[in-house]
Design a protein around this motif. Structure first.
Motif, PDB file in Angstrom:
ATOM      1  N   SER A 127      -4.064 -86.600 -45.710  1.00  0.00           N
ATOM      2  CA  SER A 127      -3.294 -85.529 -45.076  1.00  0.00           C
ATOM      3  C   SER A 127      -3.795 -84.178 -45.588  1.00  0.00           C
ATOM      4  O   SER A 127      -3.232 -83.608 -46.531  1.00  0.00           O
ATOM      5  N   THR A 128      -4.860 -83.695 -44.973  1.00  0.00           N
ATOM      6  CA  THR A 128      -5.454 -82.430 -45.379  1.00  0.00           C
ATOM      7  C   THR A 128      -5.496 -81.495 -44.186  1.00  0.00           C
ATOM      8  O   THR A 128      -6.003 -81.856 -43.126  1.00  0.00           O
ATOM      9  N   SER A 129      -4.944 -80.312 -44.350  1.00  0.00           N
ATOM     10  CA  SER A 129      -4.953 -79.338 -43.270  1.00  0.00           C
ATOM     11  C   SER A 129      -6.321 -78.702 -43.140  1.00  0.00           C
ATOM     12  O   SER A 129      -7.125 -78.677 -44.086  1.00  0.00           O
ATOM     13  N   ILE A 130      -6.600 -78.175 -41.954  1.00  0.00           N
ATOM     14  CA  ILE A 130      -7.810 -77.384 -41.742  1.00  0.00           C
ATOM     15  C   ILE A 130      -7.395 -76.031 -41.210  1.00  0.00           C
ATOM     16  O   ILE A 130      -6.495 -75.917 -40.362  1.00  0.00           O
ATOM     17  N   ASP A 131      -8.017 -74.979 -41.696  1.00  0.00           N
ATOM     18  CA  ASP A 131      -7.674 -73.616 -41.306  1.00  0.00           C
ATOM     19  C   ASP A 131      -8.066 -73.353 -39.860  1.00  0.00           C
ATOM     20  O   ASP A 131      -9.186 -73.659 -39.438  1.00  0.00           O
ATOM     21  N   LEU A 132      -7.135 -72.770 -39.101  1.00  0.00           N
ATOM     22  CA  LEU A 132      -7.371 -72.361 -37.723  1.00  0.00           C
ATOM     23  C   LEU A 132      -7.084 -70.872 -37.629  1.00  0.00           C
ATOM     24  O   LEU A 132      -5.954 -70.426 -37.859  1.00  0.00           O
ATOM     25  N   PHE A 133      -8.114 -70.099 -37.288  1.00  0.00           N
ATOM     26  CA  PHE A 133      -7.997 -68.649 -37.233  1.00  0.00           C
ATOM     27  C   PHE A 133      -7.893 -68.219 -35.774  1.00  0.00           C
ATOM     28  O   PHE A 133      -8.779 -68.511 -34.957  1.00  0.00           O
ATOM     29  N   VAL A 134      -6.795 -67.503 -35.448  1.00  0.00           N
ATOM     30  CA  VAL A 134      -6.492 -67.261 -34.049  1.00  0.00           C
ATOM     31  C   VAL A 134      -5.656 -65.986 -33.911  1.00  0.00           C
ATOM     32  O   VAL A 134      -4.876 -65.628 -34.807  1.00  0.00           O
ATOM     33  N   HIS A 135      -5.820 -65.309 -32.791  1.00  0.00           N
ATOM     34  CA  HIS A 135      -4.955 -64.187 -32.437  1.00  0.00           C
ATOM     35  C   HIS A 135      -3.636 -64.754 -31.918  1.00  0.00           C
ATOM     36  O   HIS A 135      -3.636 -65.759 -31.205  1.00  0.00           O
ATOM     37  N   PRO A 136      -2.492 -64.148 -32.224  1.00  0.00           N
ATOM     38  CA  PRO A 136      -1.209 -64.703 -31.778  1.00  0.00           C
ATOM     39  C   PRO A 136      -1.075 -64.832 -30.261  1.00  0.00           C
ATOM     40  O   PRO A 136      -0.376 -65.727 -29.768  1.00  0.00           O
ATOM     41  N   ASP A 137      -1.752 -63.973 -29.495  1.00  0.00           N
ATOM     42  CA  ASP A 137      -1.653 -64.045 -28.034  1.00  0.00           C
ATOM     43  C   ASP A 137      -2.328 -65.292 -27.461  1.00  0.00           C
ATOM     44  O   ASP A 137      -2.142 -65.594 -26.277  1.00  0.00           O
ATOM     45  N   ALA A 138      -3.075 -65.994 -28.272  1.00  0.00           N
ATOM     46  CA  ALA A 138      -3.729 -67.216 -27.776  1.00  0.00           C
ATOM     47  C   ALA A 138      -2.706 -68.267 -27.361  1.00  0.00           C
ATOM     48  O   ALA A 138      -3.034 -69.192 -26.623  1.00  0.00           O
ATOM     49  N   PHE A 139      -1.454 -68.123 -27.821  1.00  0.00           N
ATOM     50  CA  PHE A 139      -0.425 -69.107 -27.512  1.00  0.00           C
ATOM     51  C   PHE A 139       0.451 -68.701 -26.317  1.00  0.00           C
ATOM     52  O   PHE A 139       1.415 -69.389 -25.994  1.00  0.00           O
ATOM     53  N   LEU A 140       0.124 -67.602 -25.670  1.00  0.00           N
ATOM     54  CA  LEU A 140       0.902 -67.161 -24.510  1.00  0.00           C
ATOM     55  C   LEU A 140       0.755 -68.148 -23.348  1.00  0.00           C
ATOM     56  O   LEU A 140      -0.277 -68.804 -23.196  1.00  0.00           O
ATOM     57  N   LYS A 141       1.789 -68.220 -22.528  1.00  0.00           N
ATOM     58  CA  LYS A 141       1.741 -69.020 -21.305  1.00  0.00           C
ATOM     59  C   LYS A 141       1.298 -68.102 -20.159  1.00  0.00           C
ATOM     60  O   LYS A 141       2.017 -67.175 -19.790  1.00  0.00           O
ATOM     61  N   ARG A 142       0.148 -68.402 -19.604  1.00  0.00           N
ATOM     62  CA  ARG A 142      -0.489 -67.474 -18.679  1.00  0.00           C
ATOM     63  C   ARG A 142      -0.711 -68.080 -17.297  1.00  0.00           C
ATOM     64  O   ARG A 142      -0.811 -69.296 -17.145  1.00  0.00           O
ATOM     65  N   TRP A 143      -0.837 -67.180 -16.342  1.00  0.00           N
ATOM     66  CA  TRP A 143      -1.140 -67.524 -14.960  1.00  0.00           C
ATOM     67  C   TRP A 143      -2.285 -66.651 -14.478  1.00  0.00           C
ATOM     68  O   TRP A 143      -2.549 -65.577 -15.033  1.00  0.00           O
ATOM     69  N   LEU A 168      -3.701 -75.530 -40.078  1.00  0.00           N
ATOM     70  CA  LEU A 168      -3.047 -74.489 -40.864  1.00  0.00           C
ATOM     71  C   LEU A 168      -3.360 -73.170 -40.153  1.00  0.00           C
ATOM     72  O   LEU A 168      -4.457 -72.619 -40.297  1.00  0.00           O
ATOM     73  N   ILE A 169      -2.407 -72.691 -39.359  1.00  0.00           N
ATOM     74  CA  ILE A 169      -2.680 -71.614 -38.411  1.00  0.00           C
ATOM     75  C   ILE A 169      -2.553 -70.255 -39.082  1.00  0.00           C
ATOM     76  O   ILE A 169      -1.520 -69.920 -39.684  1.00  0.00           O
ATOM     77  N   HIS A 170      -3.622 -69.467 -38.950  1.00  0.00           N
ATOM     78  CA  HIS A 170      -3.646 -68.096 -39.461  1.00  0.00           C
ATOM     79  C   HIS A 170      -3.715 -67.153 -38.261  1.00  0.00           C
ATOM     80  O   HIS A 170      -4.740 -67.058 -37.596  1.00  0.00           O
ATOM     81  N   LYS A 171      -2.600 -66.456 -37.977  1.00  0.00           N
ATOM     82  CA  LYS A 171      -2.569 -65.517 -36.864  1.00  0.00           C
ATOM     83  C   LYS A 171      -2.875 -64.110 -37.357  1.00  0.00           C
ATOM     84  O   LYS A 171      -2.322 -63.671 -38.374  1.00  0.00           O
ATOM     85  N   ASN A 172      -3.727 -63.425 -36.620  1.00  0.00           N
ATOM     86  CA  ASN A 172      -4.090 -62.071 -37.030  1.00  0.00           C
ATOM     87  C   ASN A 172      -4.562 -61.291 -35.813  1.00  0.00           C
ATOM     88  O   ASN A 172      -5.404 -61.776 -35.054  1.00  0.00           O
ATOM     89  N   THR A 173      -4.009 -60.109 -35.624  1.00  0.00           N
ATOM     90  CA  THR A 173      -4.474 -59.243 -34.530  1.00  0.00           C
ATOM     91  C   THR A 173      -5.662 -58.391 -34.960  1.00  0.00           C
ATOM     92  O   THR A 173      -6.364 -57.840 -34.118  1.00  0.00           O
ATOM     93  N   GLY A 174      -5.856 -58.283 -36.271  1.00  0.00           N
ATOM     94  CA  GLY A 174      -6.940 -57.455 -36.790  1.00  0.00           C
ATOM     95  C   GLY A 174      -8.080 -58.283 -37.333  1.00  0.00           C
ATOM     96  O   GLY A 174      -8.244 -59.464 -37.021  1.00  0.00           O
ATOM     97  N   ILE A 175      -8.863 -57.679 -38.194  1.00  0.00           N
ATOM     98  CA  ILE A 175     -10.075 -58.289 -38.738  1.00  0.00           C
ATOM     99  C   ILE A 175      -9.724 -59.377 -39.755  1.00  0.00           C
ATOM    100  O   ILE A 175      -8.829 -59.217 -40.582  1.00  0.00           O
TER     101      ILE A 175
END
Length: 333
Positions: A127-143, A168-175
């Motif tokens: 049970s080992t997490s892996i880092d996921l680097f993502v902007h928070p808007d990536a989870f929006l529901k879009r059309w 292991l989700i890391h949300k960041n809008t910046g650098i």
């Protein structure tokens, strides 16, 4: 912002829009073999409308060792198993990843993520997490809503499901600086400022906005979660990797130069989002080419959504700088 120089960077194209097993090797591009031991290498890799690449950094150090090598998966392709299929053919082990970076939330870059996380969990056998680097808007529901009134709901990422699968989700809008702020060898741009007049984002995109029991669709044309990767290769300059380029490849390059305080661009790879659509993207081809010639990178590798017309114009205007992408190619700089 000073980005630590690295000795070398390589990009293994795990998914792209095309595959060509007859391409020749060159000084910066190693192509996958078609045959081995008098047999064809079967099954063949597949191409899909999407993108994924393994980014491998050779960190500074007097001796090469595992500590000097860092690897990140940039995007996960448009299908559940396409990237996994190709990775198995190319002998790639997801267990060695130092993290996963998503360029944005569109399905052609993220649909394979869940099964890749499952594969990582199985290969690590713990049970080992892996880092996921993502902007928070990536989870929006879009059309997407088109000019003729047709609309379609886009597949979206399930954040809780990804956590359950070990992300292991890391949300960041910046650098974001990787592998750490103490060792800033790879820069994830976060949101990219929109400066040019001809790079117009994704005007067909809308996002669900829920208020009480009512859900409305509101315009979301900028794709704010669109982000790129930047490294600084010793004695060469910046190498910039984009995926779909919704921010505009010129905006992306200029922002990379600004935040790294480095003018020299050695190579640009990825999707430039310049399809021959008969509209805003096709109109942007020529002004984009004009700016690319001013930026003057040594190498340009158009991928994914760049489009054949734009790629052909790059060949016509900068033939000595063009490198053809294909699934399985390893580009090294």
């Amino acid at each position: 912002m000073i980005l630590q120089e690295i000795d070398r960077v390589s990009f293994t194209i795990l998914m792209d829009n095309s595959t060509d097993l007859l391409l020749a090797n060159s000084s910066h591009a190693i192509r996958p073999p078609l045959t081995k031991n008098e047999k064809f290498m079967l099954p063949l890799p597949i191409a899909e409308h999407g993108f994924s690449t393994l980014v491998t950094l050779a960190m500074p150090g007097e001796e090469m060792s595992e500590k000097n090598i860092k690897s990140f998966l940039f995007d996960c392709g448009p299908s559940e198993n396409g990237v996994i299929h190709n990775a198995e053919i190319f002998g790639m082990d997801f267990d060695q990843l130092d993290g996963i970076i998503l360029s944005h939330g569109h399905f052609d870059h993220s649909a394979g993520l869940a099964n890749i996380l499952r594969r990582i969990s199985l290969s690590r056998r713990k049970s080992t997490s892996i880092d996921l680097f993502v902007h928070p808007d990536a989870f929006l529901k879009r059309w997407e809503i088109y000019q003729d009134g047709k609309k379609v709901k886009m597949p979206f990422l399930d954040e809780e499901c990804l956590r359950d699968l070990g992300a292991l989700i890391h949300k960041n809008t910046g650098i974001t600086l990787l592998p750490s702020e103490d060792s800033p060898s790879l820069l994830v741009t976060g949101e990219i400022p929109r400066k040019t007049s001809f790079e117009k984002g994704f005007p067909f995109q809308y996002v669900e906005n829920r208020s009480g029991n009512e859900t409305r669709l509101i315009p979301d044309p900028l794709v704010r979660d669109d982000q790129a990767i930047v490294v600084n290769v010793k004695d060469k300059g910046l190498v910039i990797l984009t995926a779909c380029g919704h921010s505009g490849i010129v905006n992306t390059i200029n922002y990379a130069k600004k935040v790294t305080e480095t003018d020299k661009v050695y190579a640009v790879l990825g999707g430039f989002h310049l399809p021959a659509d008969g509209g805003i993207y096709e109109e942007a081809i020529e002004p984009t080419l004009n700016e690319l010639q001013k930026i003057d990178p040594d190498y340009i590798v158009p991928c994914h959504c760049t489009g054949w017309k734009a790629a052909n114009r790059i060949i016509e205007t900068m033939p000595e700088r063009y490198l053809q992408s294909s699934v399985g190619t390893i580009f090294s700089f």
